[in-house]
Design a protein around this motif. Sequence first.
Motif, PDB file in Angstrom:
ATOM      1  N   LYS A 133      -2.317  -9.937   2.235  1.00 63.49           N
ATOM      2  CA  LYS A 133      -1.426  -8.774   2.306  1.00 63.49           C
ATOM      3  C   LYS A 133      -0.498  -8.724   1.087  1.00 63.49           C
ATOM      4  O   LYS A 133      -0.219  -7.643   0.555  1.00 63.49           O
ATOM      5  CB  LYS A 133      -0.596  -8.809   3.592  1.00 63.49           C
ATOM      6  N   THR A 134      -0.041  -9.890   0.639  1.00 61.36           N
ATOM      7  CA  THR A 134       0.817  -9.929  -0.547  1.00 61.36           C
ATOM      8  C   THR A 134       0.047  -9.453  -1.778  1.00 61.36           C
ATOM      9  O   THR A 134       0.558  -8.650  -2.571  1.00 61.36           O
ATOM     10  CB  THR A 134       1.346 -11.360  -0.775  1.00 61.36           C
ATOM     11  N   ARG A 135      -1.180  -9.908  -1.908  1.00 59.22           N
ATOM     12  CA  ARG A 135      -2.005  -9.483  -3.057  1.00 59.22           C
ATOM     13  C   ARG A 135      -2.308  -7.992  -2.987  1.00 59.22           C
ATOM     14  O   ARG A 135      -2.380  -7.311  -4.009  1.00 59.22           O
ATOM     15  CB  ARG A 135      -3.315 -10.276  -3.102  1.00 59.22           C
ATOM     16  N   MET A 136      -2.482  -7.488  -1.784  1.00 54.63           N
ATOM     17  CA  MET A 136      -2.753  -6.058  -1.614  1.00 54.63           C
ATOM     18  C   MET A 136      -1.537  -5.243  -2.080  1.00 54.63           C
ATOM     19  O   MET A 136      -1.695  -4.220  -2.754  1.00 54.63           O
ATOM     20  CB  MET A 136      -3.052  -5.770  -0.147  1.00 54.63           C
ATOM     21  N   ASN A 137      -0.342  -5.693  -1.712  1.00 58.96           N
ATOM     22  CA  ASN A 137       0.866  -5.007  -2.182  1.00 58.96           C
ATOM     23  C   ASN A 137       0.964  -5.049  -3.704  1.00 58.96           C
ATOM     24  O   ASN A 137       1.331  -4.054  -4.333  1.00 58.96           O
ATOM     25  CB  ASN A 137       2.114  -5.638  -1.561  1.00 58.96           C
ATOM     26  N   GLU A 141       1.071  -1.931  -6.342  1.00 59.57           N
ATOM     27  CA  GLU A 141       2.143  -1.808  -7.329  1.00 59.57           C
ATOM     28  C   GLU A 141       1.602  -1.757  -8.752  1.00 59.57           C
ATOM     29  O   GLU A 141       2.344  -1.521  -9.691  1.00 59.57           O
ATOM     30  CB  GLU A 141       3.109  -2.985  -7.188  1.00 59.57           C
ATOM     31  N   GLY A 142       0.314  -2.012  -8.909  1.00 52.76           N
ATOM     32  CA  GLY A 142      -0.313  -1.927 -10.222  1.00 52.76           C
ATOM     33  C   GLY A 142      -0.401  -3.258 -10.941  1.00 52.76           C
ATOM     34  O   GLY A 142      -0.765  -3.301 -12.110  1.00 52.76           O
ATOM     35  N   LYS A 143      -0.068  -4.340 -10.247  1.00 50.48           N
ATOM     36  CA  LYS A 143      -0.150  -5.664 -10.868  1.00 50.48           C
ATOM     37  C   LYS A 143      -1.562  -6.182 -10.735  1.00 50.48           C
ATOM     38  O   LYS A 143      -2.206  -6.015  -9.711  1.00 50.48           O
ATOM     39  CB  LYS A 143       0.813  -6.646 -10.198  1.00 50.48           C
ATOM     40  N   ARG A 144      -2.034  -6.849 -11.766  1.00 50.23           N
ATOM     41  CA  ARG A 144      -3.370  -7.467 -11.723  1.00 50.23           C
ATOM     42  C   ARG A 144      -3.214  -8.895 -11.215  1.00 50.23           C
ATOM     43  O   ARG A 144      -2.509  -9.688 -11.810  1.00 50.23           O
ATOM     44  CB  ARG A 144      -4.014  -7.480 -13.086  1.00 50.23           C
TER      45      ARG A 144
END
Length: 147
Positions: A133-137, A141-144
């Motif tokens: 879920k953290t990676r999905m957020n 947010e546009g972070k790779r």
Amino acid sequence: NNAGRTIPFGSQVNNNRNQFTGATLQIPVFSRGNIRSEVRKAKLNLEEAETNLEMTKQQIWFEIQNNNNELASLSKEMAQTERRLEADELAFIAAEKKFEHGLIGTVEYFTAKNRLASTKSQQIQTRLQWEIKTRMNEFYEGKRFWE
């Protein structure tokens, strides 16, 4: 002709009388209705594309909100799992000492050991879900995160 002689135009018309020729004429004044209908179709296609874009934005917003809610609940679940793990570790240590002194049987000992293993497994599963879920957020947010 094949012999190299020039055939007069009148003879050519008589020879090719059964052949037909055609000509078309397009006057832009009469095709105005087609242009109007094409413009209307283009406007409808534009409205449909804008509606689809808005629906997609709403779906993504809903997914982000849902993801944030799940992330908050997983954070609470992780804290609860940590406390349960500490309690199960203490219970297992106590059961291990009791088993060494012969105060409990093997069933109670393995029950405490299985409970500890189950809690560790649940902790790992909760941690992985929280990480996803953290990676999905981060993705939204546009972070790779894959680099």
